[in-house]
Scaffold this motif. Structure first.
Motif, short mmCIF file in Angstrom:
data_model
loop_
_atom_site.label_atom_id
_atom_site.label_comp_id
_atom_site.label_asym_id
_atom_site.label_seq_id
_atom_site.Cartn_x
_atom_site.Cartn_y
_atom_site.Cartn_z
N ASN A 1 -6.48 5.48 15.82
CA ASN A 1 -7.42 6.59 15.91
C ASN A 1 -6.68 7.92 15.84
N ILE A 2 -7.40 8.93 15.37
CA ILE A 2 -6.92 10.31 15.40
C ILE A 2 -8.08 11.18 15.87
N CYS A 3 -7.82 12.00 16.90
CA CYS A 3 -8.84 12.93 17.37
C CYS A 3 -8.33 14.35 17.18
N ILE A 35 -16.45 7.03 22.28
CA ILE A 35 -15.90 5.70 22.55
C ILE A 35 -15.74 4.94 21.24
N CYS A 36 -14.55 4.37 21.04
CA CYS A 36 -14.28 3.48 19.91
C CYS A 36 -14.12 2.08 20.50
N LEU A 37 -15.18 1.28 20.43
CA LEU A 37 -15.15 -0.04 21.05
C LEU A 37 -14.14 -0.99 20.42
N PRO A 38 -14.05 -1.09 19.08
CA PRO A 38 -13.10 -2.04 18.52
C PRO A 38 -11.64 -1.76 18.93
N ASN A 39 -11.27 -0.47 19.05
CA ASN A 39 -9.91 -0.12 19.42
C ASN A 39 -9.75 0.14 20.92
N ARG A 40 -10.85 0.06 21.67
CA ARG A 40 -10.85 0.27 23.13
C ARG A 40 -10.29 1.63 23.51
N VAL A 41 -10.73 2.66 22.78
CA VAL A 41 -10.30 4.03 23.03
C VAL A 41 -11.48 4.82 23.58
N VAL A 42 -11.25 5.57 24.67
CA VAL A 42 -12.28 6.41 25.25
C VAL A 42 -11.73 7.83 25.35
N LEU A 43 -12.47 8.79 24.76
CA LEU A 43 -12.17 10.21 24.91
C LEU A 43 -13.19 10.75 25.91
N SER A 44 -12.72 11.31 27.00
CA SER A 44 -13.62 11.77 28.06
C SER A 44 -13.26 13.20 28.45
N VAL A 45 -14.27 14.09 28.44
CA VAL A 45 -14.05 15.49 28.81
C VAL A 45 -14.54 15.69 30.23
N GLY A 46 -13.68 16.30 31.06
CA GLY A 46 -14.02 16.59 32.45
C GLY A 46 -13.51 17.96 32.84
N VAL A 69 -10.63 19.68 30.17
CA VAL A 69 -9.55 18.72 29.99
C VAL A 69 -10.09 17.47 29.28
N LEU A 70 -9.32 17.00 28.31
CA LEU A 70 -9.62 15.75 27.62
C LEU A 70 -8.70 14.68 28.17
N GLU A 71 -9.29 13.58 28.63
CA GLU A 71 -8.50 12.44 29.07
C GLU A 71 -8.75 11.30 28.10
N ILE A 72 -7.68 10.74 27.58
CA ILE A 72 -7.76 9.62 26.64
C ILE A 72 -7.29 8.37 27.34
N THR A 73 -8.11 7.32 27.28
CA THR A 73 -7.69 6.02 27.81
C THR A 73 -7.74 4.98 26.68
N VAL A 74 -6.79 4.06 26.71
CA VAL A 74 -6.73 2.96 25.75
C VAL A 74 -6.60 1.68 26.55
N ASP A 75 -7.48 0.73 26.31
CA ASP A 75 -7.52 -0.53 27.06
C ASP A 75 -7.64 -0.28 28.56
N GLY A 76 -8.35 0.77 28.95
CA GLY A 76 -8.57 1.07 30.35
C GLY A 76 -7.40 1.75 31.05
N GLU A 77 -6.32 2.03 30.34
CA GLU A 77 -5.16 2.70 30.92
C GLU A 77 -5.02 4.10 30.35
N ALA A 78 -4.58 5.03 31.19
CA ALA A 78 -4.42 6.42 30.76
C ALA A 78 -3.42 6.51 29.61
N TYR A 79 -3.82 7.20 28.56
CA TYR A 79 -2.95 7.41 27.40
C TYR A 79 -2.40 8.84 27.41
N GLY A 80 -3.26 9.79 27.84
CA GLY A 80 -2.80 11.18 27.90
C GLY A 80 -3.91 12.10 28.34
N THR A 81 -3.51 13.29 28.82
CA THR A 81 -4.44 14.33 29.24
C THR A 81 -4.08 15.60 28.48
N TYR A 82 -5.09 16.23 27.88
CA TYR A 82 -4.85 17.38 27.01
C TYR A 82 -5.83 18.50 27.34
N SER A 83 -5.39 19.74 27.20
CA SER A 83 -6.24 20.89 27.44
C SER A 83 -7.13 21.14 26.22
#
Length: 118
Positions: free
Chosen positions: A59-61, A94-105, A32-46
């Motif tokens: 950003n585009i992933c 992690i994209c620091l300027p845009n505060r985007v974190v892509l995290s796989v769990g 599962v990929l969890e995307i957060t923007v500014d520390g808040e959940a943006y979405g969860t994707y398989s």
């Protein structure tokens, strides 16, 4: 080097190898990929479904073949675009300027929680 020095080096190397093997056996593959923007959940994707995800306007992933990578960002340094893909073994992009974190769990939304910290 003395005989005891070789023995000590052998024990340290064996312990490191044992730690590495046990750690790899206990880590569950991420799906599962969890995307957060500014520390808040943006979405969860398989990771099982290939797709391109636009994250706000900055950003585009891309999820492809069970791995995710950042393919475009409007930030000046482009460090997140040059980071290696992450997949089933977990990791973050992690994209620091845009505060985007892509995290796989290895969890799925709605899955039961083992423990809750208070």
């Amino acid at each position: 080097m003395k005989k005891h020095d070789f023995l000590l080096v052998g024990i340290v190397l064996a312990a490191a190898l044992l730690f590495f093997l046990v750690r790899n056996m206990l880590i569950e593959p991420g799906n599962v990929l969890e995307i957060t923007v500014d520390g808040e959940a943006y979405g969860t994707y398989s990771l099982q479904e290939d797709q391109t995800i636009e994250i706000r306007d900055g950003n585009i992933c891309r999820i492809e073949g069970g791995e995710v990578s950042m393919i475009w960002a409007d930030c000046p340094d482009q460090l997140c675009v040059h980071q290696a893909s992450v997949g089933e073994h977990g990791g973050n992009i992690i994209c620091l300027p845009n505060r985007v974190v892509l995290s796989v769990g290895g969890y799925e939304e709605g899955a039961p929680v083992d423990t809750v910290a208070s």
